[in-house]
Design an enzyme around this catalytic site. Structure first.
Site, mmCIF file in Angstrom:
data_model
loop_
_atom_site.group_PDB
_atom_site.id
_atom_site.type_symbol
_atom_site.label_atom_id
_atom_site.label_comp_id
_atom_site.label_asym_id
_atom_site.label_seq_id
_atom_site.Cartn_x
_atom_site.Cartn_y
_atom_site.Cartn_z
ATOM 1 N N ARG A 103 28.623 30.444 37.380
ATOM 2 C CA ARG A 103 29.072 29.880 38.628
ATOM 3 C C ARG A 103 28.226 29.201 39.277
ATOM 4 O O ARG A 103 27.116 29.466 39.314
ATOM 5 C CB ARG A 103 29.626 31.091 39.616
ATOM 6 C CG ARG A 103 29.532 30.718 41.095
ATOM 7 C CD ARG A 103 30.274 31.553 41.886
ATOM 8 N NE ARG A 103 31.702 31.800 41.736
ATOM 9 C CZ ARG A 103 32.507 32.375 42.471
ATOM 10 N NH1 ARG A 103 32.118 32.959 43.766
ATOM 11 N NH2 ARG A 103 33.769 32.760 42.428
ATOM 12 N N HIS A 130 38.140 25.974 39.251
ATOM 13 C CA HIS A 130 38.108 27.473 39.300
ATOM 14 C C HIS A 130 39.190 27.937 38.319
ATOM 15 O O HIS A 130 39.984 28.599 38.814
ATOM 16 C CB HIS A 130 38.176 28.071 40.855
ATOM 17 C CG HIS A 130 37.665 29.352 40.989
ATOM 18 N ND1 HIS A 130 37.078 30.251 39.874
ATOM 19 C CD2 HIS A 130 37.736 30.126 42.031
ATOM 20 C CE1 HIS A 130 36.764 31.271 40.505
ATOM 21 N NE2 HIS A 130 37.026 31.323 41.866
ATOM 22 N N GLN A 133 40.387 31.817 38.778
ATOM 23 C CA GLN A 133 41.314 31.811 39.665
ATOM 24 C C GLN A 133 42.901 31.599 39.642
ATOM 25 O O GLN A 133 43.711 32.381 39.773
ATOM 26 C CB GLN A 133 40.610 31.231 40.888
ATOM 27 C CG GLN A 133 41.530 31.666 42.290
ATOM 28 C CD GLN A 133 41.380 32.900 42.511
ATOM 29 O OE1 GLN A 133 40.326 33.476 42.801
ATOM 30 N NE2 GLN A 133 42.357 33.472 42.952
ATOM 31 N N ASP A 220 42.925 27.710 51.135
ATOM 32 C CA ASP A 220 41.537 27.917 50.624
ATOM 33 C C ASP A 220 40.665 27.634 51.956
ATOM 34 O O ASP A 220 41.248 27.170 52.721
ATOM 35 C CB ASP A 220 41.367 27.108 49.404
ATOM 36 C CG ASP A 220 39.943 27.521 48.875
ATOM 37 O OD1 ASP A 220 39.321 28.547 49.100
ATOM 38 O OD2 ASP A 220 39.320 26.547 48.125
ATOM 39 N N CYS A 260 43.047 32.466 47.509
ATOM 40 C CA CYS A 260 41.940 32.574 46.553
ATOM 41 C C CYS A 260 40.778 34.001 47.165
ATOM 42 O O CYS A 260 40.272 34.608 46.240
ATOM 43 C CB CYS A 260 41.183 31.737 45.963
ATOM 44 S SG CYS A 260 40.337 30.634 47.170
ATOM 45 N N ARG A 288 42.639 39.011 39.078
ATOM 46 C CA ARG A 288 41.202 38.246 38.408
ATOM 47 C C ARG A 288 40.637 39.152 37.273
ATOM 48 O O ARG A 288 40.576 38.860 36.222
ATOM 49 C CB ARG A 288 40.147 38.328 39.531
ATOM 50 C CG ARG A 288 40.480 37.374 40.703
ATOM 51 C CD ARG A 288 40.470 35.932 40.203
ATOM 52 N NE ARG A 288 39.072 35.298 39.542
ATOM 53 C CZ ARG A 288 38.269 35.232 40.201
ATOM 54 N NH1 ARG A 288 38.118 35.181 41.373
ATOM 55 N NH2 ARG A 288 36.873 34.772 39.471
HETATM 56 N N1 CP Z 1 38.125 34.108 44.649
HETATM 57 C C1 CP Z 1 36.825 34.219 44.179
HETATM 58 O O1 CP Z 1 36.274 33.384 43.267
HETATM 59 O O2 CP Z 1 35.938 35.127 45.043
HETATM 60 P P1 CP Z 1 34.552 35.005 44.843
HETATM 61 O O3 CP Z 1 33.905 34.157 45.377
HETATM 62 O O4 CP Z 1 34.343 36.533 45.796
HETATM 63 O O5 CP Z 1 34.154 35.537 43.537
HETATM 64 N N1 NVA Z 2 36.853 26.603 47.522
HETATM 65 C C1 NVA Z 2 36.058 27.691 47.399
HETATM 66 C C2 NVA Z 2 36.669 28.741 46.620
HETATM 67 C C3 NVA Z 2 36.049 30.058 46.702
HETATM 68 C C4 NVA Z 2 36.506 31.013 45.612
HETATM 69 C C5 NVA Z 2 34.505 27.523 47.379
HETATM 70 O O1 NVA Z 2 34.158 26.546 46.489
HETATM 71 O O2 NVA Z 2 33.760 28.263 48.157
#
Ligand code: CP
Ligand code: NVA
Length: 316
Positions: A103, A130, A133, A220, A260, A288
């Site tokens: 990530r 993502h 997701q 989101d 999400c 997930r």
């Molecule tokens: N939706 C999602 O990816 O959640 P986290 O940021 O908590 O991993």
């Molecule tokens: N758009 C958000 C998604 C979190 C799962 C971010 O990147 O923070």
């Protein structure tokens, strides 16, 4: 040749369909107490340069349920590109572990890691995409509403990683996708043109136009991880894009609400909508786990996906 899971677009439709069906099978087995240690003795390294609840817990739990082991590397642990280059991190990790999840901020870091790693790499979120997701979200919709291609889906919010991933998903699964962003927050140009080329694809600055008669309304956060300094401006710019009861009044009466998570209640979504009878946000979070288990099995034991019974009918 090793495969990676960096985006949905690199999958064939049959692979996407196969991943969804494998996820459903793993979910059913888990619920009936059947063990499936397909990855016994395998190790996943999880590199996090941003915070996480769902992604970290579901990868770690999923790997344990598959008989393997996961190692969490916190943002301060590795310092990709600072303490050590992505190339060197990839080449070292490849000597010890079977699988890497990352990530990070720039999608290019994820691509470079995958290019340099001898083992498969999974994108656990970048500023661009993502895909984990989206796989869970498509699984949730398949379970709830059946064939994806019949759906009208509205994405209301920032033209950032989730919006881009929805555009990828629509390209693969052929549902109608409407994306509503405030002016100045549209998806980047390549994703805009992909959306415009889709049958039923719409990019608008009017949330009502996106949501009209939709089967699914998705939102989101207005301020993604890494954008915290812009939060006050974003709250002003996005104020007309809240998913609330009034906006949901333009969708189909039983329209499914998706997010999400993490949610910023009272900003992009109200309590009564996210906690309402048509919200599936916890199903998405649960899925997930099952979706990512399918991805990990596919990357390390591809024969399990290829040897699945063929779909009775095209599940996309
Ligand atoms: N939706 C999602 O990816 O959640 P986290 O940021 O908590 O991993
Ligand atoms: N758009 C958000 C998604 C979190 C799962 C971010 O990147 O923070």
């Amino acid at each position: 040749m090793k495969r990676d899971f960096l985006d949905l677009s690199s999958l064939t439709a049959a692979e996407l369909d196969g991943l969804l069906r494998l996820a459903m099978r793993l979910k059913a087995e888990l619920k009936s107490g059947l063990e499936h240690p397909y990855l016994r003795g395998r190790t996943l390294a999880m590199i996090f340069q941003k915070p996480s609840l769902r992604t970290r817990i579901t990868f770690e739990t999923g790997m344990a349920q598959l008989g393997g082991h996961a190692i969490y590397l916190a943002p301060q642990d590795i310092g990709i590109g600072e303490r050590e280059s992505a190339k060197d991190v990839a080449r070292n990790l490849s000597r010890w572990v079977d699988l890497i999840m990352i990530r990070t901020f720039a999608h290019a870091t994820c691509v470079e890691l995958a290019r340099e790693a001898a083992v498969p790499v999974i994108n656990g979120l970048t500023d661009l995409l993502h895909p984990c997701q989206l796989l869970a979200d498509l699984l949730t919709l398949r379970e709830r509403l059946g064939a994806l291609r019949k759906l009208k889906i509205a994405f209301v919010g920032d033209g950032f990683n989730l919006a881009n991933s929805w555009i990828e998903a629509a390209t693969m699964a052929h549902f109608e996708l409407r994306v509503a962003c405030p002016a100045g927050y549209d998806p980047e140009l390549s994703f805009q043109s992909r959306l415009r080329n889709l049958q039923g694809g719409l990019l608008t600055h009017d949330p009502v136009a996106a949501v009209r008669d939709a089967d699914v309304v998705y939102t989101d956060t207005w301020t993604s991880m890494g954008q915290e300094r812009e939060a006050a401006k974003r709250r002003r710019d996005f104020k007309d894009f809240q998913v609330n009861r009034a906006l949901m009044g333009h969708a189909r009466p039983e329209a499914v609400v998706m997010h999400c998570l993490p949610a910023h209640r009272g900003e992009e979504i109200t309590d009564e909508v996210i906690d309402g009878p048509f919200s599936v946000v916890l199903d998405q979070a649960e899925n997930r786990l099952h979706a990512q288990k399918a991805v990990m099995v596919w990357l390390l034991r591809p024969e399990i996906l290829t040897h699945q019974a063929p779909a009775a009918n095209d599940s996309l």
